[in-house]
Design a protein around this motif. Structure first.
Motif: not given
Length: 541
Positions: A208-210, A225-230, A235-236
């Motif tokens: 997840g990157s924005y 964000p750290k908690n949206e990494e692979p 991760n969305p």
């Protein structure tokens, strides 16, 4: 939750329970800051001018009631300076730290105050609290996302250390205050989010990157964000979730520390600025909150409930409770405009060759990219995640005509060389530019830096100061990461001295420079050189 509860009960006057909560926050907060516990006085005192002046609280009181003045005492000058720089305000540094030797003469206690003009009285050794300050001092405003930051209009804004947003429970990241321009970008991003200009998710990639926009709706940065990494639990990207669930043995990279991509992004920027490569857009670790980020249902429900409560009772809860989603910690990289994927431009250069002067300058920029990727051992450098900007109308000035930007550095700094299934090669090694030996300009500019042991140790220390803020930081693994980096630097020095090409560089034997286990000092330690004795099964992917 505990901070909101403490703040609410402090306001309504439930003193006993508020004191208990403050003591609980104190134990956690002082421990996080690394201040030692004194056997004579318990935890070091923190007092503020309010009705709870007997409470041993820490920065929780400062966060809940920013109009208070405060004093605190520590036992080392380093801790005193750290406390003042992080939690201080726009007061001048002069006179803010004073020292006093204890009665036993065995230690010196440093006392700090946010009022520079106030002469600090000695603290009685038998007392658990300090004398209250006489006057109130205006503290920096607290942003809606929970940051205490000096206002941008302050005359001392560029000279004092500020504190960027922090995600409690994840990390405590101090601001990089020697770069006020970057801080201004973060302030603009927060203002844009408040105005409803929300970050937009980037659908390419595995995490997840924005795209973060400014108040003028232009893209100003990329937030990861750290908690949206692979490896992150939020991760969305459902494709990576399926990959992790259905084929866990082939998921991720075994040579990398999981869920530290945001630190790798910031670390690549540190290496780039320390060596003067100037190919990585400025990247630092911050925290932002936005409705477009991927949150759990619990976080969304809590934010909705708090918003309802503050709107329903604006005169009571609305003044004391902080509404909104919790900030996410991650890497923020400044956005570069006018760039395109390198793969697009390289194909075009094959059809329309560059002018000779521009081609020489582009070769030097390419060599800088090679140096960066090789030093940090980037395991994900394809031709689609480094960028080129070219303006043929400026061909008479090669330095203005063409530029290179190295983005997506989150899969770097391995703690070992790849030795299982995949080798994770550098895809630029198959480009024709990789067959040309390193230029004399590159040797003259970087060889003496790479051979400077003091500079390399300073680089290691700066990386440590960045990486240590991660919640899962492991010093032993960090030392293994640095041993790989030192081995890469040694190979690069040899390649530059022997006039090798980037392709020959990546074909050199892999090695690690490890610190001896009996070497306790950081500088002047002895090292051991170890060659890689195990190689991955596939060497081309």
């Amino acid at each position: 939750r505990i901070q909101i509860l403490f703040e609410y009960e402090l306001r309504v006057g439930i003193r006993a329970r508020a004191e208990g909560i403050a003591r609980a926050i104190t134990r956690k907060s002082w421990g996080r800051m690394g201040l030692r516990k004194s056997s004579r006085r318990g935890y070091h005192t923190f007092t503020s001018q309010n009705k709870l002046n007997q409470t041993r609280s820490s920065f929780a009181l400062f966060a809940c009631d920013p109009e208070n003045t405060y004093e605190a005492s520590t036992t080392t000058e380093e801790q005193a300076n750290f406390f003042f720089e992080v939690y201080g305000s726009s007061a001048k540094r002069a006179g803010s730290v004073s020292s006093r030797t204890s009665r036993q003469g065995k230690e010196t206690t440093y006392i700090i105050s946010n009022e520079a003009s106030k002469e600090i009285e000695p603290i009685d050794e038998g007392s658990s609290t300090a004398e209250e300050p006489a006057d109130h001092h205006h503290q920096p405003p607290v942003s809606p996302t929970g940051t205490s930051r000096t206002p941008t209009t302050s005359p001392t804004n560029h000279n004092e250390q500020q504190r960027l947003l922090t995600d409690e429970g994840e990390a405590n990241i101090p601001a990089q205050t020697n770069d006020p321009e970057f801080n201004d970008v973060i302030v603009e991003a927060e203002q844009a989010i408040e105005e409803g200009i929300l970050p937009e998710r980037i659908y390419q990639g595995s995490s997840g990157s924005y795209f973060v926009r400014g108040t003028n709706r232009n893209i100003i940065g990329v937030f990861k964000p750290k908690n949206e990494e692979p490896y992150g639990h939020l991760n969305p990207k459902w494709t990576k979730w399926m990959h992790k669930m259905c084929c866990p043995c082939c998921f991720g990279r075994s040579c990398l520390i999981p869920n530290q991509g945001y630190m790798s992004e910031a670390g690549a920027s540190v290496v780039d600025s320390k060596l003067g490569l100037n190919v990585v857009p400025k990247t630092k670790v911050v925290a932002l909150a936005s409705e477009t980020f991927n949150y759990t249902a619990i976080d969304k429900a809590k934010a909705k409930s708090v918003k309802f409560a503050t709107e329903r009772f604006p005169d009571t809860l609305g003044k004391n409770m902080k509404a909104g989603l919790p900030p996410k910690i991650g890497s923020f990289q400044l956005f570069v405009t006018g760039f395109k994927d390198a793969d697009c431009w390289i194909r075009r250069f094959q059809e329309e060759p560059l002018p000779e002067a521009v081609q020489r300058h582009f070769q030097r920029l390419f060599e800088r990219l090679v140096c960066l990727d090789y030093i940090i051992r980037n395991t994900d450098r394809g031709n689609d995640n480094w960028l080129i900007k070219y303006d043929k109308d400026l061909a008479e000035d090669p330095e203005a005509a063409i530029h290179v930007a190295a983005i997506d550095n989150g899969l770097a700094f391995p703690f070992k060389h790849p030795d299982e299934w995949r080798a994770y090669p550098y895809y630029w090694a198959w480009l024709p530019y990789a067959n040309i030996p390193f230029s004399d300009d590159t040797k003259d500019e970087f060889l003496h830096k790479l051979k400077d042991l003091e500079l390399i140790q300073d680089l290691t220390d700066e990386l440590y100061s960045v990486f240590k803020h991660d919640k899962g930081f492991d010093k032993a693994l960090f030392e293994r990461q640095m041993s790989v980096m030192r081995g890469q630097i040694l190979n690069l020095c040899q390649a530059l001295e022997e006039n090798k090409s980037p392709l020959q560089l990546v074909q050199m034997p892999l090695l690690r420079i490890e610190r001896r286990s009996d070497a306790h000092s950081t500088r002047g330690s002895s090292f051991i050189q170890r060659f890689q004795d195990k190689y991955p099964f596939f060497s081309s992917c």
